[in-house]
Design an enzyme around this catalytic site. Structure first.
Site, PDB file in Angstrom:
ATOM      1  CD  GLU A   1      -3.913   9.812  -7.160  1.00 39.01           C
ATOM      2  OE1 GLU A   1      -5.030   9.241  -7.170  1.00 39.01           O
ATOM      3  OE2 GLU A   1      -3.516  10.540  -8.061  1.00 39.01           O
TER       4      GLU A   1
ATOM      5  CD  GLU B   1      -1.013   9.364   8.012  1.00 35.11           C
ATOM      6  OE1 GLU B   1      -1.422   9.018   6.892  1.00 35.11           O
ATOM      7  OE2 GLU B   1      -1.774   9.778   8.916  1.00 35.11           O
TER       8      GLU B   1
ATOM      9  N   GLY C   1       0.861  -1.182   0.000  1.00 29.09           N
ATOM     10  CA  GLY C   1       0.000   0.000   0.000  1.00 29.09           C
ATOM     11  C   GLY C   1       0.892   1.224   0.000  1.00 29.09           C
TER      12      GLY C   1
ATOM     13  N   GLY D   1     -28.722  19.668  12.817  1.00 33.40           N
ATOM     14  CA  GLY D   1     -29.412  18.380  12.624  1.00 33.40           C
ATOM     15  C   GLY D   1     -29.782  18.127  11.168  1.00 33.40           C
TER      16      GLY D   1
HETATM   17  N1  CAA Z   1       9.653  10.395  -9.267  1.00 29.20           N
HETATM   18  C1  CAA Z   1      10.576   9.615  -9.867  1.00 29.20           C
HETATM   19  N2  CAA Z   1      11.309   8.716  -9.176  1.00 29.20           N
HETATM   20  C2  CAA Z   1      11.076   8.618  -7.855  1.00 29.20           C
HETATM   21  C3  CAA Z   1      10.125   9.396  -7.180  1.00 29.20           C
HETATM   22  C4  CAA Z   1       9.396  10.339  -7.953  1.00 29.20           C
HETATM   23  N3  CAA Z   1       8.488  11.123  -7.399  1.00 29.20           N
HETATM   24  N4  CAA Z   1      10.106   9.082  -5.886  1.00 29.20           N
HETATM   25  C5  CAA Z   1      11.037   8.110  -5.729  1.00 29.20           C
HETATM   26  N5  CAA Z   1      11.608   7.848  -6.929  1.00 29.20           N
HETATM   27  C6  CAA Z   1      12.685   6.910  -7.209  1.00 29.20           C
HETATM   28  C7  CAA Z   1      13.863   7.220  -6.293  1.00 29.20           C
HETATM   29  O1  CAA Z   1      14.717   8.164  -6.878  1.00 29.20           O
HETATM   30  C8  CAA Z   1      14.532   5.870  -6.172  1.00 29.20           C
HETATM   31  O2  CAA Z   1      15.339   5.598  -7.279  1.00 29.20           O
HETATM   32  P1  CAA Z   1      16.952   5.463  -7.122  1.00 29.20           P
HETATM   33  O3  CAA Z   1      17.161   4.457  -6.051  1.00 29.20           O
HETATM   34  O4  CAA Z   1      17.402   5.061  -8.457  1.00 29.20           O
HETATM   35  O5  CAA Z   1      17.399   6.804  -6.681  1.00 29.20           O
HETATM   36  C9  CAA Z   1      13.394   4.899  -6.232  1.00 29.20           C
HETATM   37  O6  CAA Z   1      12.280   5.594  -6.845  1.00 29.20           O
HETATM   38  C10 CAA Z   1      12.975   4.423  -4.866  1.00 29.20           C
HETATM   39  O7  CAA Z   1      12.707   5.562  -4.084  1.00 29.20           O
HETATM   40  P2  CAA Z   1      12.542   5.465  -2.507  1.00 29.20           P
HETATM   41  O8  CAA Z   1      13.710   4.708  -1.946  1.00 29.20           O
HETATM   42  O9  CAA Z   1      12.267   6.800  -1.950  1.00 29.20           O
HETATM   43  O10 CAA Z   1      11.254   4.514  -2.436  1.00 29.20           O
HETATM   44  P3  CAA Z   1      10.508   3.917  -1.203  1.00 29.20           P
HETATM   45  O11 CAA Z   1      10.319   2.467  -1.437  1.00 29.20           O
HETATM   46  O12 CAA Z   1      11.145   4.353   0.074  1.00 29.20           O
HETATM   47  O13 CAA Z   1       9.046   4.569  -1.335  1.00 29.20           O
HETATM   48  C11 CAA Z   1       7.370   6.228  -1.044  1.00 29.20           C
HETATM   49  C12 CAA Z   1       8.843   5.894  -1.344  1.00 29.20           C
HETATM   50  C13 CAA Z   1       7.292   7.731  -1.224  1.00 29.20           C
HETATM   51  C14 CAA Z   1       6.960   5.868   0.358  1.00 29.20           C
HETATM   52  C15 CAA Z   1       6.475   5.503  -2.090  1.00 29.20           C
HETATM   53  O14 CAA Z   1       6.433   4.105  -1.857  1.00 29.20           O
HETATM   54  C16 CAA Z   1       5.070   6.045  -2.134  1.00 29.20           C
HETATM   55  O15 CAA Z   1       4.806   7.069  -2.754  1.00 29.20           O
HETATM   56  N6  CAA Z   1       4.106   5.342  -1.484  1.00 29.20           N
HETATM   57  C17 CAA Z   1       2.715   5.676  -1.580  1.00 29.20           C
HETATM   58  C18 CAA Z   1       2.062   4.946  -2.713  1.00 29.20           C
HETATM   59  C19 CAA Z   1       0.842   5.643  -3.215  1.00 29.20           C
HETATM   60  O16 CAA Z   1       0.780   6.857  -3.330  1.00 29.20           O
HETATM   61  N7  CAA Z   1      -0.140   4.865  -3.587  1.00 29.20           N
HETATM   62  C20 CAA Z   1      -1.319   5.387  -4.154  1.00 29.20           C
HETATM   63  C21 CAA Z   1      -1.962   4.373  -5.019  1.00 29.20           C
HETATM   64  S1  CAA Z   1      -2.877   5.057  -6.315  1.00 29.20           S
HETATM   65  C22 CAA Z   1      -4.298   5.632  -5.664  1.00 29.20           C
HETATM   66  O17 CAA Z   1      -4.514   5.658  -4.502  1.00 29.20           O
HETATM   67  C23 CAA Z   1      -5.196   6.174  -6.692  1.00 29.20           C
HETATM   68  C24 CAA Z   1      -6.617   6.217  -6.391  1.00 29.20           C
HETATM   69  O18 CAA Z   1      -7.208   5.350  -5.805  1.00 29.20           O
HETATM   70  C25 CAA Z   1      -7.354   7.314  -6.962  1.00 29.20           C
END
Ligand code: CAA
Length: 633
Positions: free
Chosen positions: A362, A366, A130, A339
């Site tokens: 999205e 947090e 997630g 109400g």
């Molecule tokens: N753009 C491009 N690349 C990115 C990036 C971005 N915004 N953010 C991270 N990266 C790249 C990093 O540079 C890294 O690459 P390198 O190792 O080559 O430098 C790689 O991705 C991994 O980055 P992190 O180590 O920071 O990744 P992480 O595993 O720690 O995760 C996180 C980071 C921000 C927590 C991410 O997992 C995240 O955004 N989680 C939330 C997921 C989310 O938003 N889900 C929503 C689902 S869709 C939805 O909800 C839609 C709906 O219903 C309407």
């Protein structure tokens, strides 16, 4: 200070007029009946709104990102569900193809999507992935000209209404986020099915369901970007998506605020309109200020994106702030209505429910703070947990002895032998109506049971297994074959006994959460790839209508069951050792073993880098031996 152009305001008026005349009058019905606004979406497609920020060359209407944000805001002002349909289509379904697609992919998919002829969706979230989106477990294995896709995505907006899905799957296992790739998947492909629509608190006019991939053949040319680029595509897509959700939150809050303002001018108490009482006027002043601040954040993030400037931090700020204040504004709006606002059919009541999701999807708020902080402070150091250890079935470690070979009788005999070897005594039994939470054994049925008359087979099996009778949620809620207090799952009854026999249950996450404490899980299902098998100790691949009577006969000891003694919780089997799937390499000089989960920080080899991917000039961190002197262990 941010100021929209006359062109933006003309566009706003056009969308507002549409929203007021085509969506608002049906919004209550859409919410009540969880109905997707198909006609309205089709009309928005005809108006070009589904391709707002995309070039005319690719089917769009060539407006900017801000215009798109305005469109989501204006639709959400009357119905949050309709707003997110547009947001998921434009930002999540279409954008990755627009930004990373080949010319052929753009011609084939983007143009009809931008024209509104096809609806898009995005499949990232999974049961175990997630907020930690890198934990993706869906797999895509290259086989000739196709990738074979297996797995499931949960909580997917626009499923099953969408025609085109951008889906993320692991192409190289055990190396973390660099092993994830993106694919374009079409509705209707063999093996691609949908779960039931979720019953949601709010945004009920939007469709949300599970995507299930069962050996789906994805043509090689539907790989989006390069192999291993998927996670970055997902992250970059979400950056833009967050502008959409921020706009949705703003629109929901704006609608509630306007309703409350109007009502506060009409509602007379203590001899004057309540808006003239300070307690209410101050509330309205706060609401208006929060809305203005959110709008500035969103519009400026949209402008940064439009100008191809970095905007990830600003989009996260806008999404976080707009959705946080949205909750406050809808709460205040409902409070002003008193109400009356608490009643079904009132816009503010719906807005109050619609608002909550904006702080969750999205990227939870947090996670937005994680993103914002990482831009201010830098990325936080990762813990050195080996990747393989993170994985596991929803129900914990299971034996997974799945019987596929042999006749149905042989499979049933093997299962009964295994259960008896685990000390299950089938001469004793409990009442089939024993409450699920107190039952030592349960025979449970899913939608695979088919017609209601087949419930007799399940009942007969429960009696011979000495078990109570339960079901999955749809069997109780939708089919109504059993009362609601007999469905097992996270939102239903939890099973904490020893033996759980799941018949025709696919293994949706919410069901698995309700059985994770079972000592032994048995699954019977025709689909060998059903999630339930990955969560079971024993399984029979076969039709339950054939297997259940055979199992019933095999458990029948020819006499009525005697009353079971009080339940004694049995112990689960010890977990098997986790064996990493990567190749292990050891230094020929000093015996140092390279660990891909940790990498080699001093030489800037990041965690989750396979040995094969380390630069050739790398040397052993312990003794300085060259890379080519390492041997496979
Ligand atoms: N753009 C491009 N690349 C990115 C990036 C971005 N915004 N953010 C991270 N990266 C790249 C990093 O540079 C890294 O690459 P390198 O190792 O080559 O430098 C790689 O991705 C991994 O980055 P992190 O180590 O920071 O990744 P992480 O595993 O720690 O995760 C996180 C980071 C921000 C927590 C991410 O997992 C995240 O955004 N989680 C939330 C997921 C989310 O938003 N889900 C929503 C689902 S869709 C939805 O909800 C839609 C709906 O219903 C309407």
């Amino acid at each position: 200070m941010y100021k929209t152009s006359e062109q933006h305001e003309v566009f706003r008026r056009k969308i507002r007029e549409f929203a007021e005349s085509e969506v608002k009058p049906i919004a209550f019905m859409l919410d009540k009946e969880s109905k997707f606004p198909k006609e309205a979406i089709e009309k928005l497609g005809e108006m070009g709104v589904l391709g707002t920020p995309y070039p005319k060359k690719y089917g769009g209407i060539g407006l900017d990102v801000l215009s798109y944000a305005i469109a989501v805001e204006e639709l959400s002002r009357v119905d949050g569900g309709t707003g997110v349909i547009l947001s998921a289509h434009v930002s999540l379904g279409t954008y990755p193809i627009a930004a990373y697609g080949t010319e052929e992919q753009k011609q084939k998919y983007m143009i009809p999507m931008a024209k509104g002829e096809k609806l898009g969706a995005f499949g990232l979230t999974e049961q175990n992935a997630g907020s930690d989106a890198g934990g993706t477990e869906t797999t895509a294995v290259l086989d000739g000209d196709y990738y074979i896709l297996n797995g499931a995505k949960i909580f997917i907006t626009n499923a099953d209404e969408a025609d085109v899905y951008v889906v993320f799957a692991v192409t190289t296992p055990d190396i973390g986020v660099r092993g994830i790739s993106a694919f374009i998947i079409e509705k209707g492909w063999e093996g691609f099915t949908f779960g039931e629509h979720y019953e949601k608190l709010g945004i009920r006019s939007s469709a949300t369901a599970e995507l299930i991939f069962n050996d789906v053949k994805v043509p090689k040319e539907n790989l989006l970007g390069k192999e291993g680029q998927g996670f970055k595509i997902a992250m970059a897509t979400l950056d833009g998506g967050r502008i959409g959700i921020a706009s949705q939150a703003l629109g929901i809050a704006q609608g509630a605020y306007e309703s409350a303002l109007e009502y506060s001018k009409e509602r007379i108490q203590f001899g004057q309109p309540i808006c003239q009482q300070q307690s209410i006027s101050f509330k309205l002043a706060d609401m208006a200020t929060k809305l203005a601040a959110a709008r500035l954040l969103i519009y400026s993030a949209a402008e940064l994106k439009e100008n191809h400037e970095p905007y990830a931090k600003e989009a996260a700020m806008a999404k976080m702030y707009a959705s946080d204040i949205c909750l406050e504004v809808v709460n205040d709006a409902l409070q002003i209505f008193g109400g009356s606002g608490y009643l079904k059919g009132m816009d503010v009541e719906r807005a109050y429910r619609d608002a909550k999701i904006c702080t969750i999807y999205e990227g939870t708020n947090e996670i937005q703070r994680v993103v914002i902080a990482s831009h201010i402070i830098g990325r936080m150091p990762k813990s050195n947990i080996p990747v393989a250890k993170k994985k596991g079935a929803e129900t914990g470690v299971r034996k997974k002895m799945i019987l596929k070979e042999g006749t149905a009788e042989e499979r049933v005999t093997k299962l009964v032998e295994a259960l008896k070897a685990d000390n299950y005594d089938f001469t004793v039994g409990i009442d089939i109506n024993t409450p699920i939470s107190k039952a030592e054994r349960v025979v449970s049925v899913g939608k695979g049971i088919g017609a209601q008359e087949n419930m007799e087979l399940a009942k007969a099996l429960a009696i011979q297994a000495g078990a109570a009778l339960g079901s999955s949620r749809p069997v109780a809620e939708t089919l109504r074959y059993l009362p609601l207090n007999r469905y097992v799952g996270m939102s239903g009854q939890k099973f904490n006994g020893n033996l759980y026999i799941a018949c025709g249950i696919s293994g949706a996450g919410q069901h698995l959460k309700g059985i994770k404490d079972a000592t032994t899980i048995v699954a019977i299902n025709t689909n060998a790839n059903a999630a339930i098998f990955k969560n079971a100790d024993y399984g029979i691949v076969g039709d339950i209508l054939e297997i259940m009577p055979l199992l019933t006969a095999a458990l029948d000891n020819g006499e009525p069951k005697t009353e079971a003694p009080p339940m004694k919780k049995m112990k689960k089997s010890p977990p098997p050792k986790v064996v990493p799937t990567w190749k292990r390499y050891v230094c020929n000089g000093c015996g140092y073993e390279y660990d891909p989960a940790i990498g080699d920080e001093d030489s800037e080899v990041l965690p989750e880098t396979l040995f094969e991917a380390i630069p050739e000039e790398w040397i052993c961190p312990d003794c300085g031996e060259e890379k080519d002197k390492f041997i496979e262990a």
